[in-house]
Design an enzyme around this catalytic site. Structure first.
Site, PDB file in Angstrom:
ATOM      1  N   GLU A 385      19.301  -7.655  -6.498  1.00 34.53           N
ATOM      2  CA  GLU A 385      19.209  -8.698  -5.301  1.00 34.53           C
ATOM      3  C   GLU A 385      19.654  -9.962  -6.011  1.00 34.53           C
ATOM      4  O   GLU A 385      19.166 -10.337  -7.178  1.00 34.53           O
ATOM      5  CB  GLU A 385      17.791  -8.676  -4.745  1.00 34.53           C
ATOM      6  CG  GLU A 385      17.143  -9.757  -4.829  1.00 34.53           C
ATOM      7  CD  GLU A 385      15.465  -9.688  -4.443  1.00 34.53           C
ATOM      8  OE1 GLU A 385      15.101  -8.593  -4.029  1.00 34.53           O
ATOM      9  OE2 GLU A 385      14.864 -10.764  -4.329  1.00 34.53           O
ATOM     10  N   HIS A 470       7.047  -4.879  -6.881  1.00 33.45           N
ATOM     11  CA  HIS A 470       7.064  -3.555  -5.995  1.00 33.45           C
ATOM     12  C   HIS A 470       6.466  -2.374  -6.630  1.00 33.45           C
ATOM     13  O   HIS A 470       7.007  -1.454  -7.032  1.00 33.45           O
ATOM     14  CB  HIS A 470       8.480  -2.977  -6.332  1.00 33.45           C
ATOM     15  CG  HIS A 470       9.542  -3.989  -5.545  1.00 33.45           C
ATOM     16  ND1 HIS A 470      11.029  -3.818  -5.583  1.00 33.45           N
ATOM     17  CD2 HIS A 470       9.471  -5.108  -4.649  1.00 33.45           C
ATOM     18  CE1 HIS A 470      11.470  -4.965  -4.962  1.00 33.45           C
ATOM     19  NE2 HIS A 470      10.668  -5.970  -4.367  1.00 33.45           N
ATOM     20  N   ASN A 508      14.076  -2.811  -2.248  1.00 34.05           N
ATOM     21  CA  ASN A 508      13.095  -3.164  -1.927  1.00 34.05           C
ATOM     22  C   ASN A 508      12.313  -2.218  -0.939  1.00 34.05           C
ATOM     23  O   ASN A 508      12.707  -1.809  -0.027  1.00 34.05           O
ATOM     24  CB  ASN A 508      13.205  -4.392  -1.323  1.00 34.05           C
ATOM     25  CG  ASN A 508      14.285  -5.190  -2.084  1.00 34.05           C
ATOM     26  OD1 ASN A 508      15.533  -4.943  -2.263  1.00 34.05           O
ATOM     27  ND2 ASN A 508      14.150  -6.429  -2.382  1.00 34.05           N
TER      28      ASN A 508
END
Ligand code: FAE
Length: 530
Positions: A385, A470, A508
């Site tokens: 990202e 995460h 994600n």
């Protein structure tokens, strides 16, 4: 699109917070009370459970250890910006612990704060710290809201027991719709000063031969455009994200939880921390809960009984509650797979310094909208990202959160002295993630004659391999549970959150967590709930 149910629910939530109440919804679960269904936590899995149970007419109580976050403080804002953190930022800390801990090796990022039930926690597990949200809405309050559906082949590789057709035809689209996923307008992205960092990141990756793509998010991008036009209060454009967004973000308190409250069957209790789970002779669950105040003191201890118990306390929280129950003997029949198959979703952060002629912008939106997608590279699968660094000054830094395919897994053990679950994970287990990220960014640096920044993550590191956003696993689906999250060894006990996903999902994770909970709840309500 908000329905009447969402409006009713969100109004109830705001009114409770304004009145200084910790309870929202009908007749709260009081001391010694019983509720048909109990949900622990209020993140994605928990919120889906609450909504679907409420819709099915099941009286449900949600217990969340964090605060309600809808009442403005003295400065007129609910949340503080990342550039000016105060006590609202972090969970009972005397100093903030931001992921980028320094700048030019100087300790200029973190600030002293008063201890308070702030919205972001950094849970220390030795070689791997884990950031989590605390509050009604869980991680949705602090995350960047990137709502990415995983690659279908990778989903099938990680979760082979789950019907991918059903997930991609039905549950992923359902989750994205309920969460309010939308995509930044390409014309806005191309023109806005606030996305210069993103354009530079994408251009540099493409010049080095990598594919980039826009990714959806739950931040309302129409609102963002109006922010920039000066028509709305700024939030993403005012350095708000990790310590909460005051506007624009469609967090769970505005989506699933609002709709759940709007059913009239759901009660949310904030500042309620579940400590222990046991079963009575009728086969009901008894949950011991501490109600805490804003100093962290326990002001009341409750026992709440329920017939159906849903664990949505997140990968760390759900695993800890189950491990504690198994190891202290309150639920002795829990299997060995509880505590296993944990991973940080291959998270590793890195940063490059650009040349002076490639500034990344004084103005930066806090919401990432693009990813560098090299998942087809069999030697180094990476989805990175392109992240903002909204410092309020020009830094010439390109920042990335790389999600990598790391086969390493950790596990949890129960530590009786601290009565907690301890993660067994060592720095070298992040080696495959660092190697994969390095192969991507070495190529980009070589193409542009640029270099890594070593001054941002402590210890002269170019790769932050010691924290993650995460956390996944600990109660893997199909191993610690059946194929729908029913915990093995017990009836009417369910895991419903990120603990189900065994360590990695390649993007994600919030949409996968939500979609999986939708799938599981549909089956559980049809088959198990009277
Ligand atoms: P989660 O959202 O963590 O909620 C669990 C809740 O349970 C929390 O509110 C806890 O306070 C509560 N809890 C825990 N223990 C107890 C207890 N004993 N008693 C009562 N309550 C308890 O669970 N993901 C994305 O997909 N896109 C992003 O852009 C993204 N950005 C992120 C940025 C940051 C800074 C962070 C920290 C995370 C980010 N994530 C992102 C990850 C995402 O937020 C996370 O995977 C989900 O929130 C996990 O959802 P769960 O339902 O598992």
């Amino acid at each position: 699109m908000p329905t009447r149910r969402h409006v009713l629910g969100f109004t109830a939530l705001s009114a409770a917070a304004a009145a200084g109440l910790t309870t929202v919804g009908p007749a709260a679960a009081a001391t010694g009370s019983f509720t048909p269904a109990l949900v622990i936590g209020s993140g994605y899995g928990a919120a889906v459970s609450a909504l679907r149970l409420g819709e099915a007419g099941v009286r449900t109580t949600v217990l969340e250890m964090g605060r309600l976050w809808s009442e403005p403080a003295d400065d007129g804002k609910v949340f503080c910006a990342i550039t000016d953190p105060d006590r609202r930022s972090m969970w009972f800390r005397t100093r903030t612990e931001a992921p980028l801990s320094s700048f030019l090796w100087l300790d200029v990022v973190d600030r002293d704060i008063d201890p308070y039930p702030g919205v972001l926690d950094r849970v220390d597990h030795g070689d791997m710290d884990v950031y989590v949200g605390r509050g009604v809405g869980g991680g949705s309050l602090v995350n960047a809201g990137m709502a990415v559906v995983p690659r279908r082949e990778y989903f099938a590789e990680i979760l082979p027991g789950i019907d991918a057709d059903q997930m991609y035809d039905r549950y992923f689209p359902l989750a994205q719709a309920e969460l309010g996923a939308n995509t930044v307008g390409p014309a806005y992205h191309a023109a806005s000063d606030y996305y210069r960092f993103s354009r530079i990141g994408a251009e540099h990756a493409e010049a080095a031969g990598f594919a980039t793509r826009f990714v959806p998010g739950v931040y309302d991008f129409d609102y963002m455009e109006r922010e920039e036009a000066g028509l709305e209060e700024p939030s993403a454009l005012a350095a708000e994200v990790m310590y909460g967004n005051n506007h624009g973000k469609q967090s769970l308190d505005r989506t699933y939880l609002a709709a759940a409250l709007g059913t009239g069957n759901v009660t949310v209790e904030s500042l309620h921390q579940v400590r222990q789970i046991e079963r009575d002779s009728d086969g009901n669950y008894i949950v011991a809960v501490d109600r805490i105040d804003e100093t962290g003191q326990t002001v009341e201890t409750k026992q709440i009984g329920c017939r159906y118990l849903f664990l949505g306390a997140g990968s760390l929280g759900t695993t800890e509650l189950l491990l504690r129950a198994r190891e202290t003997g309150t639920l002795p029949d829990l299997g060995d797979a509880v505590g296993s198959r944990w991973g940080p979703n291959g998270n590793v952060m890195t940063a490059r310094g650009n040349h002076v002629w490639a500034p990344t912008g004084v103005k930066q939106s806090t919401i990432p909208v693009m990813g560098i997608d090299d998942w087809d590279n069999p030697g180094a699968r990476v989805f990175a990202e392109i992240a903002p660094l909204p410092a309020g000054i020009e830094t010439w830094i390109s920042l990335y959160l790389a999600i990598t395919d790391n086969p390493e897994r950790g596990h949890f053990t129960y530590d009786a002295d601290s009565d907690s679950a301890r993660l067994q994970w060592s720095t070298d287990q992040n080696g495959p993630s660092v190697a994969a990220a390095k192969s991507m960014f070495d190529r980009i640096n070589a193409e542009h004659g640029t270099a890594y920044r070593h001054d941002l993550f402590g210890d002269d590191k170019a790769f932050a391999d010691d924290f993650c956003y995460h956390p996944l696993g600990g109660c893997p689906i199909g191993e610690a549970t059946d194929g729908y999250g029913r915990v093995n060894g017990y009836e009417r006990l369910y895991a419903t959150d990120s603990s189900l996903i065994p360590g990695s999902i390649g993007v994600n994770p919030l949409v996968t967590i939500t979609a999986l909970a939708e799938r599981n709840l549909e089956e559980i309500i049809a088959a198990d709930v009277d």
